[in-house]
Design a protein around this motif. Structure first.
Motif, mmCIF file in Angstrom:
data_model
loop_
_atom_site.group_PDB
_atom_site.id
_atom_site.type_symbol
_atom_site.label_atom_id
_atom_site.label_comp_id
_atom_site.label_asym_id
_atom_site.label_seq_id
_atom_site.Cartn_x
_atom_site.Cartn_y
_atom_site.Cartn_z
ATOM 1 N N THR A 1 46.768 30.114 68.829
ATOM 2 C CA THR A 1 45.354 30.430 68.594
ATOM 3 C C THR A 1 45.195 31.850 68.066
ATOM 4 O O THR A 1 44.072 32.303 67.849
ATOM 5 N N GLU A 2 46.297 32.555 67.881
ATOM 6 C CA GLU A 2 46.251 33.920 67.374
ATOM 7 C C GLU A 2 46.364 33.923 65.855
ATOM 8 O O GLU A 2 46.982 33.036 65.261
ATOM 9 N N GLN A 3 45.754 34.935 65.252
ATOM 10 C CA GLN A 3 45.812 35.050 63.801
ATOM 11 C C GLN A 3 47.254 35.307 63.359
ATOM 12 O O GLN A 3 47.894 36.243 63.817
ATOM 13 N N VAL A 4 47.769 34.472 62.482
ATOM 14 C CA VAL A 4 49.140 34.602 61.989
ATOM 15 C C VAL A 4 49.104 35.335 60.654
ATOM 16 O O VAL A 4 48.538 34.832 59.685
ATOM 17 N N ARG A 5 49.715 36.490 60.612
ATOM 18 C CA ARG A 5 49.688 37.325 59.406
ATOM 19 C C ARG A 5 51.090 37.468 58.815
ATOM 20 O O ARG A 5 51.477 38.549 58.377
ATOM 21 N N ARG B 1 46.654 26.049 58.804
ATOM 22 C CA ARG B 1 45.470 26.223 59.640
ATOM 23 C C ARG B 1 44.978 24.868 60.126
ATOM 24 O O ARG B 1 44.851 23.916 59.338
ATOM 25 N N VAL B 2 44.697 24.768 61.421
ATOM 26 C CA VAL B 2 44.218 23.521 62.024
ATOM 27 C C VAL B 2 42.702 23.578 62.111
ATOM 28 O O VAL B 2 42.133 24.506 62.679
ATOM 29 N N ASP B 3 42.052 22.609 61.565
ATOM 30 C CA ASP B 3 40.597 22.551 61.584
ATOM 31 C C ASP B 3 40.130 22.141 62.970
ATOM 32 O O ASP B 3 40.403 21.022 63.432
ATOM 33 N N PRO B 4 39.407 23.004 63.694
ATOM 34 C CA PRO B 4 38.977 22.640 65.053
ATOM 35 C C PRO B 4 37.985 21.489 65.076
ATOM 36 O O PRO B 4 37.918 20.742 66.051
ATOM 37 N N ALA B 5 37.221 21.317 64.000
ATOM 38 C CA ALA B 5 36.231 20.227 63.978
ATOM 39 C C ALA B 5 36.910 18.881 63.844
ATOM 40 O O ALA B 5 36.477 17.876 64.422
ATOM 41 N N SER C 1 42.664 18.330 70.711
ATOM 42 C CA SER C 1 41.862 19.107 69.774
ATOM 43 C C SER C 1 41.219 20.276 70.492
ATOM 44 O O SER C 1 41.050 20.279 71.705
ATOM 45 N N SER C 2 40.846 21.280 69.721
ATOM 46 C CA SER C 2 40.232 22.477 70.276
ATOM 47 C C SER C 2 38.735 22.259 70.418
ATOM 48 O O SER C 2 38.000 22.287 69.438
ATOM 49 N N VAL D 1 39.980 28.635 66.130
ATOM 50 C CA VAL D 1 40.871 28.306 65.020
ATOM 51 C C VAL D 1 42.320 28.363 65.509
ATOM 52 O O VAL D 1 42.726 29.298 66.182
ATOM 53 N N GLU D 2 43.085 27.328 65.175
ATOM 54 C CA GLU D 2 44.485 27.267 65.550
ATOM 55 C C GLU D 2 45.353 27.201 64.313
ATOM 56 O O GLU D 2 44.906 26.832 63.223
ATOM 57 N N PHE D 3 46.611 27.567 64.494
ATOM 58 C CA PHE D 3 47.569 27.544 63.397
ATOM 59 C C PHE D 3 48.829 26.831 63.850
ATOM 60 O O PHE D 3 49.292 27.014 64.983
ATOM 61 N N ASP D 4 49.375 26.014 62.953
ATOM 62 C CA ASP D 4 50.694 25.409 63.148
ATOM 63 C C ASP D 4 51.698 26.177 62.308
ATOM 64 O O ASP D 4 51.546 26.277 61.071
ATOM 65 N N VAL D 5 52.705 26.740 62.974
ATOM 66 C CA VAL D 5 53.723 27.528 62.289
ATOM 67 C C VAL D 5 55.036 26.758 62.359
ATOM 68 O O VAL D 5 55.557 26.497 63.446
ATOM 69 N N LEU D 6 55.550 26.354 61.202
ATOM 70 C CA LEU D 6 56.819 25.640 61.134
ATOM 71 C C LEU D 6 57.941 26.657 60.958
ATOM 72 O O LEU D 6 57.911 27.474 60.033
ATOM 73 N N LEU D 7 58.924 26.622 61.867
ATOM 74 C CA LEU D 7 60.007 27.598 61.883
ATOM 75 C C LEU D 7 61.354 26.905 61.776
ATOM 76 O O LEU D 7 61.570 25.847 62.378
#
Length: 510
Positions: free
Chosen positions: A373-377, A401-405, A438-439, A444-450
Motif C-alpha cells: 500500500t506504499e508508494q513504489v518509486r 497499480r491495483v485499482d481499489p474500485a 480488495s481494498s 491505492v495498492e501496487f503489485d511488484v513483480l520481483l
C-alpha cells in the motif's frame, strides 16, 4: 532533520520527555572503557588545565596543571596521562584470536578485544587531536627531552582521533553524540551539545533539564565567569586547593558519563554492531603492532594520494554504516520508506522453482509478487535487497497499480515480463498463491513483480526458506551492503609536483 526526527522532537516538546529514535543500540559499549574528561585553559590554544580519567567509576584519577603556561608542568601532565592511556591500550594485547580469511583457506591473528575511549563531546575529540599532534613528535633525547610516554601518548591520541572520523567506529566515542543517535529532545541541537541537559531530558524530562542548564561544564572549555572569579586567583597564588576545586568541577560530568554508559547498555545491540567492532579490533591490532615494531609517528598531514585514499575509505564507511543502521533498526529504515527508497509488502504469489534456461546453462531465478500500500518509486530493472535476506538480490520486473474500485482478485499465475530484455524461463514452474481481498478503504495498492537471485544455494532447487513464502511480510529497499571497490589511485611518484610528485625540469637547448 528527517521527518520522523522532527515528529519525535514535536512529541518531546508536547510530553516534556525525550523520545527514542532507535530501537537498538548502534554502537559498541565496552565492558571496561576508559573515560577521559579533558579541561583546557581558556584563551590558550590546547593548553591542558586538568583531566579526569579512569576505568573505574569509583576511582577517577585527577591530573592537574597548576600553571598551564609552564612547559615542564604540561609535559608532566602529558607523562602521567600517557602512562594511563598507553597502559590501558596495551592491556588488550595479551589475548589473540584466529580469523578465517580467503573463505576459510587461511587464518590471520588479531587481538581478541580492543580499547574504547569515551569523552563528553566532540570538542573533547578536537582537544585530543590537537594534543596528540603537539606531543607525538617530541623526542626523548636531545636538547629538550621528554619522557618516553609523551610521544607514545601523542601517537595513540592521534590514532583514536582519526578513528573517531570513521562512521560506525566505536574506538573513540562522545557521550552527547551517542545519546543523540538514540534519543531526541525538544530543544535545539546546540542545547543538546551540553551533556548534563541532554541526559536530564532523557532520564527525567524538560523540568530537570532546566535545573541543570547552568551547571558545571563538561569541558574542554571552561566557563568565563569561573575563569575570572575562581580559576585566575587560584593560579596566580599557586593555591593548594586548586586540585579540589577542579575535581568538584569535573565530578558531575564524570558521574554523567557513567550514567550515559549504563543507559546505552540497556538497549539491545544491533545485529551488525559486532561486525563493526571486529573492524575496530583489526584497526587496533594493526596500529598496536606498528607501534611495537618501532614505526614512525603519523605525518603532520597526508599527501595527496594518501588523503584521497582516506577520503575514499571514509565515504565507503559512511555508506556502509547508513545501510547497516537501516537494516538493524526499523525506525531508521522507516525514513527510507518515507522517501521512497524502500517499501513494505506481503508476498501474494511465489514461483520458487522457476528456472531460467535461456543462457548457456540453466540458473535458478524464482519470482514473487509483492503487494504493498506504499508508494513504489522504483523503476523496472532496479535491484532491491531485503534486510531479512541481505545476500539475495531482487530485480524489479514490473510495477502494477491495483485499482481499489475494481477489487480484482489475485491472478492465477505470475504474469510474464513485458520488458524487452526479459528472459524466457522453464515452463515447469510450481506456483503458490494466496487470495487477495480488495481494498475496501480505497487505498491505492501496487503489485511488484520481483525476480530473485543469490542466497539460495548452488543448485537448481532453492534451499528451504531461502525464497520468501506466500503471506510473508517483507521490506525491500534500494540500499545494499554489497562491497564496492574504490577507484584506482596513482602512485605518489606518478603525481605532478603540485600533488607531491617529483618536479619536472625542462632541458635547456644546447
Amino acid at each position: 532533520m528527517s521527518v520522523l526526527t522532527a515528529l519525535a522532537r514535536a512529541q518531546a516538546v508536547a510530553s516534556g520527555r525525550a523520545q527514542p529514535i532507535a530501537t537498538v543500540r548502534h554502537l559498541h559499549v565496552h565492558d571496561h572503557p576508559l573515560v577521559l574528561i579533558p579541561l583546557a585553559m581558556a584563551g590558550e590554544a590546547n593548553a591542558p588545565l586538568a583531566a579526569l580519567a579512569g576505568t573505574d567509576p569509583a576511582k577517577p584519577e585527577l591530573l592537574v596543571v597548576t600553571q598551564p603556561r609552564d612547559r615542564d608542568e604540561r609535559f608532566r601532565f602529558a607523562d602521567r596521562l600517557g602512562q594511563i592511556l598507553v597502559a590501558y591500550a596495551d592491556s588488550f594485547t595479551d589475548q589473540t584470536e584466529d580469523v578465517p580469511v580467503e573463505r576459510g583457506k587461511d587464518v590471520r591473528t588479531r587481538y581478541a578485544d580492543a580499547p574504547q575511549l569515551w569523552v563528553p563531546n566532540p570538542a573533547g575529540v578536537d582537544f585530543l587531536r590537537l594534543f596528540g599532534r603537539s606531543t607525538r613528535f617530541r623526542t626523548v633525547d636531545g636538547e629538550h627531552p621528554v619522557p618516553v610516554s609523551v610521544p607514545l601518548l601523542g601517537r595513540w591520541l592521534t590514532f583514536f582521533a582519526n578513528s573517531a572520523e570513521v562512521p560506525g567506529s566505536s574506538l573513540l566515542l562522545t557521550a552527547v553524540q551517542a545519546l543523540g543517535l538514540h534519543w531526541t529532545t525538544g530543544q535545539s541541537g546546540a542545547e543538546d551539545a551540553q551533556l548534563g541537559v541532554l541526559l536530564a531530558w532523557i532520564e527525567e524530562g524538560a523540568e530537570a533539564a532546566r535545573a541543570v542548564e547552568n551547571g558545571p561544564v563538561a569541558g574542554p572549555a571552561t566557563d568565563p565567569d569561573f575563569d575570572n572569579k575562581v580559576l585566575a586567583p587560584l593560579i596566580e597564588r599557586a593555591a593548594p586547593e586548586l586540585s579540589e576545586v577542579l575535581r568538584s568541577l569535573l565530578m558531575p560530568t564524570w558521574d554523567r558519563m557513567w550514567r550515559t554508559l549504563n543507559l546505552l547498555r540497556r538497549l539491545p545491540a544491533g545485529e551488525r554492531v559486532g561486525r563493526r567492532w571486529e573492524g575496530d579490533k583489526d584497526a587496533y591490532t594493526a596500529f598496536s603492532q606498528y607501534v611495537a615494531e618501532g614505526g614512525a609517528p603519523q605525518p603532520r598531514r597526508d599527501g595527496a594520494v594518501a588523503a584521497a585514499a582516506r577520503l575514499q575509505r571514509l565515504e565507503s564507511a559512511a555508506s556502509r554504516y547508513a545501510v547497516q543502521r537501516a537494516f538493524d533498526d526499523p525506525l531508521v529504515l522507516a525514513e527510507y520508506r518515507l522517501s521512497g527508497a524502500a517499501f513494505a509488502g506481503t508476498v501474494t504469489l511465489a514461483a520458487p522453482d522457476r528456472v531460467d534456461d535461456s543462457g548457456k546453462r540453466p540458473v535458478l531465478r524464482p519470482r514473487i509478487m509483492v503487494r504493498t500500500t506504499e508508494q513504489v518509486r522504483v523503476e523496472p530493472g532496479t535491484s532491491l535487497t531485503s534486510p531479512t535476506r541481505p545476500s539475495q538480490k531482487a530485480r524489479v520486473v514490473s510495477v502494477t497499480r491495483v485499482d481499489p474500485a475494481a477489487g480484482r482478485p489475485a491472478p492465477a499465475a505470475i504474469p510474464p515480463s513485458t520488458e524487452p530484455d526479459a528472459t524466457p524461463a522453464s515452463a515447469s514452474v510450481t506456483l503458490t498463491a494466496a487470495p487477495v481481498s480488495s481494498s475496501a478503504s480505497g487505498v491505492v495498492e501496487f503489485d511488484v513483480l520481483l525476480e530473485l537471485s543469490g542466497g539460495m544455494g548452488r543448485k537448481l532447487v532453492a534451499e528451504p526458506g531461502s525464497v520468501p513464502a506466500v503471506g510473508e511480510r517483507l521490506i525491500f529497499t534500494t540500499l545494499s551492503e554489497e562491497f564496492r571497490r574504490g577507484g584506482a589511485l596513482p602512485d605518489p611518484s606518478e603525481t605532478p609536483w603540485t600533488h607531491g610528485g617529483p618536479p619536472v625540469y625542462e632541458e635547456s637547448p644546447a
